[in-house]
Design a protein around this motif. Structure first.
Motif, PDB file in Angstrom:
ATOM      1  N   UNK A  77       0.823  -1.207   0.000  1.00  0.00           N
ATOM      2  CA  UNK A  77       0.000   0.000   0.000  1.00  0.00           C
ATOM      3  C   UNK A  77       0.854   1.253   0.000  1.00  0.00           C
ATOM      4  N   UNK A  78       1.916   1.244   0.823  1.00  0.00           N
ATOM      5  CA  UNK A  78       2.826   2.387   0.868  1.00  0.00           C
ATOM      6  C   UNK A  78       3.574   2.553  -0.446  1.00  0.00           C
ATOM      7  N   UNK A  79       3.977   1.437  -1.055  1.00  0.00           N
ATOM      8  CA  UNK A  79       4.675   1.490  -2.339  1.00  0.00           C
ATOM      9  C   UNK A  79       3.761   2.053  -3.431  1.00  0.00           C
ATOM     10  N   UNK A  80       2.494   1.712  -3.371  1.00  0.00           N
ATOM     11  CA  UNK A  80       1.525   2.264  -4.322  1.00  0.00           C
ATOM     12  C   UNK A  80       1.498   3.784  -4.233  1.00  0.00           C
ATOM     13  N   UNK A  81       1.515   4.299  -3.008  1.00  0.00           N
ATOM     14  CA  UNK A  81       1.502   5.752  -2.813  1.00  0.00           C
ATOM     15  C   UNK A  81       2.789   6.395  -3.322  1.00  0.00           C
ATOM     16  N   UNK A  82       3.922   5.793  -3.021  1.00  0.00           N
ATOM     17  CA  UNK A  82       5.215   6.318  -3.478  1.00  0.00           C
ATOM     18  C   UNK A  82       5.264   6.372  -5.006  1.00  0.00           C
ATOM     19  N   UNK A 107      12.482   8.931  -1.840  1.00  0.00           N
ATOM     20  CA  UNK A 107      12.996   7.562  -1.759  1.00  0.00           C
ATOM     21  C   UNK A 107      12.186   6.757  -0.738  1.00  0.00           C
ATOM     22  N   UNK A 108      12.151   5.460  -0.942  1.00  0.00           N
ATOM     23  CA  UNK A 108      11.412   4.556  -0.059  1.00  0.00           C
ATOM     24  C   UNK A 108      12.323   3.381   0.288  1.00  0.00           C
ATOM     25  N   UNK A 109      12.513   3.142   1.562  1.00  0.00           N
ATOM     26  CA  UNK A 109      13.423   2.091   2.004  1.00  0.00           C
ATOM     27  C   UNK A 109      12.720   1.201   3.020  1.00  0.00           C
ATOM     28  N   UNK A 110      12.965  -0.107   2.951  1.00  0.00           N
ATOM     29  CA  UNK A 110      12.308  -1.021   3.878  1.00  0.00           C
ATOM     30  C   UNK A 110      13.313  -1.704   4.794  1.00  0.00           C
ATOM     31  N   UNK A 111      12.837  -1.983   6.012  1.00  0.00           N
ATOM     32  CA  UNK A 111      13.616  -2.676   7.031  1.00  0.00           C
ATOM     33  C   UNK A 111      12.744  -3.799   7.586  1.00  0.00           C
ATOM     34  N   UNK A 112      13.208  -5.030   7.508  1.00  0.00           N
ATOM     35  CA  UNK A 112      12.427  -6.199   7.916  1.00  0.00           C
ATOM     36  C   UNK A 112      12.639  -6.504   9.395  1.00  0.00           C
ATOM     37  N   UNK A 113      11.550  -6.507  10.161  1.00  0.00           N
ATOM     38  CA  UNK A 113      11.612  -6.840  11.589  1.00  0.00           C
ATOM     39  C   UNK A 113      11.173  -8.275  11.869  1.00  0.00           C
ATOM     40  N   UNK A 147      -0.633  -3.417  -9.325  1.00  0.00           N
ATOM     41  CA  UNK A 147       0.563  -3.227 -10.140  1.00  0.00           C
ATOM     42  C   UNK A 147       1.840  -3.439  -9.335  1.00  0.00           C
ATOM     43  N   UNK A 148       1.756  -3.283  -8.025  1.00  0.00           N
ATOM     44  CA  UNK A 148       2.947  -3.472  -7.185  1.00  0.00           C
ATOM     45  C   UNK A 148       2.889  -4.764  -6.370  1.00  0.00           C
ATOM     46  N   UNK A 149       1.775  -5.474  -6.448  1.00  0.00           N
ATOM     47  CA  UNK A 149       1.582  -6.679  -5.620  1.00  0.00           C
ATOM     48  C   UNK A 149       1.538  -7.954  -6.445  1.00  0.00           C
ATOM     49  N   UNK A 150       2.016  -7.877  -7.694  1.00  0.00           N
ATOM     50  CA  UNK A 150       1.972  -9.040  -8.592  1.00  0.00           C
ATOM     51  C   UNK A 150       0.548  -9.542  -8.797  1.00  0.00           C
TER      52      UNK A 150
END
Length: 407
Positions: free
Chosen positions: A91-96, A109-115, A326-329
């Protein structure tokens, strides 16, 4: 008082429709009594009308900003309950994507960190994100346990973070000035679980909780609502595989509904094993259960499931769903996908307005008041959202569909 929302519901009645006459699921638990097949079915929501005032990520297309400015997603991308985090991230990637395509002079820019959704592992990625000076806002963390473990780190760094999905009420009681919640907390969702039980005309309900901060907090609210009327209670642990003792309690209580306060990783096998023992009642879960992964893992047993969620059914917003896929396959919007988009849009609009640093973002979010795809985003002094709509959902086929607002 009528709930303030940024949209209206069309062509929907949440009145119960009886599949057959008579009371619902009487005697559907254990004890050797003959179960009936009577079942209340709440009708599927068909449409959701979006407000014409919705704030979209593209803005006016005239934004100018430093190309180094970054928004981060910090949350689960792997782990047993990762799908919730993936929904938010997409959802966030769609907005970006929408924003950057419309604003050539402001490429955020958009960066992800896996917890991994694990409180013990989340502190590392959060600390790493706070050390990157270009990151001026964060979407996350998704789960209550990791949010509790890391809120102080964000606070010390002065970094605004909006969780689209963590619902434990205590998170807003820590005095954090950088914490914002993009949904109603469990003091809203807990009573809605009870209202859903009532809509389904259940007469004997068992409450089962997991050992997470989320599950414990939610069960507390349900317990306060139902009190002595609960037919039984029990608890399960993270990673548990065999639920025989819990199932026996449910069957002995002759329950016709189970409220499960926890996540789908344990909820799915519990429901599967419960149905395989002859249980014919409802399995009612919160947002932590409402995921297609629950349906896949529970198998045919999931046909008994209803859910509550302070999340908006994004599949009923064609414009959003098309962009999201489009961003979620090609996957349809899931639990908190809309909230991932909307909370990212809040921060993007801050950058478009001239926000350049962390302090500016904290101030911007604190004073924000705008309509998203799903609700109005405006926070109180503790970071709690004022608009607290709760939706009901149910399993249909191999997916999950909305049954409308729970009021």
């Amino acid at each position: 008082m009528k709930r303030k929302t940024g949209f209206s519901i069309a062509a929907l009645s949440v009145a119960a429709v009886l599949a057959m006459s008579g009371c619902a699921n009487q005697g559907s638990g254990g004890g050797g009594e003959e179960a009936t097949s009577d079942r209340v079915e709440l009708p599927k929501q068909e449409t959701l009308e979006v407000s014409p005032d919705v704030v979209k990520a593209a803005g006016d297309g005239n934004a100018k900003c430093d190309s180094k400015l970054t928004i981060a997603y910090v949350g689960a991308m792997t782990g047993p309950n990762a799908q919730l985090g993936i929904n938010i991230y997409n959802g966030a990637q769609t907005a970006i994507d929408e924003h950057n395509a419309a604003n050539p002079d402001c490429q955020v820019a958009f960066k992800k960190f896996d917890t991994e959704g694990d409180p013990a592992k989340a502190t590392g990625p959060v600390a790493q994100a706070t050390k990157e000076e270009n990151i001026i806002g964060v979407i996350g963390t998704p789960f209550s346990g990791e949010s509790k473990a890391t809120g102080g780190i964000f606070e010390d760094a002065g970094l605004a973070h909006i969780t689209p999905s963590a619902t434990n009420p205590g998170l807003s009681e820590n005095g954090w000035t950088t914490f914002f919640r993009g949904l109603g907390n469990d003091t809203v969702q807990g009573p809605s679980l009870v209202k859903l039980v009532e809509k389904l005309q259940s007469t004997k309900t068992c409450l089962i909780e997991d050992d997470s901060d989320y599950g414990i907090g939610l069960a507390k609210v349900v317990r306060e609502e139902m009190g002595d009327s609960l037919a039984c209670e029990d608890s399960v642990t993270t990673g548990q595989k065999d639920f025989a003792p819990t199932i026996q309690k449910i069957m002995d209580a002759e329950a016709d509904s189970v409220i499960y306060a926890g996540y789908f990783a344990e909820g799915a096998p519990l429901d599967n094993q419960l149905v395989n023992k002859g249980y014919e009642g409802y399995f009612i879960g919160p947002d932590g259960v409402k995921d297609v992964a629950f349906v896949e893992q529970a198998g045919d047993a999931a046909n008994n499931a209803y859910y509550t969620c302070t999340c908006v059914p994004g599949d009923l917003i064609p414009e959003f769903a098309e962009a999201y896929e489009k961003v979620s396959d090609g996957a349809a919007p899931g639990t908190y996908s809309v909230e991932g988009y909307d909370t990212m849009t809040v921060m993007l609009s801050g950058i478009d307005s001239g926000v350049k640093d962390r302090k500016g973002m904290v101030d911007y979010v604190r004073n924000y008041d705008g309509v998203g795809y799903g609700k109005t985003y405006k926070w109180d002094e503790k970071g709690e959202l004022e608009d607290k709509a709760v939706y009901g959902y149910k399993t249909e086929g191999d997916g999950i569909v909305s049954v409308g607002l729970i009021e």
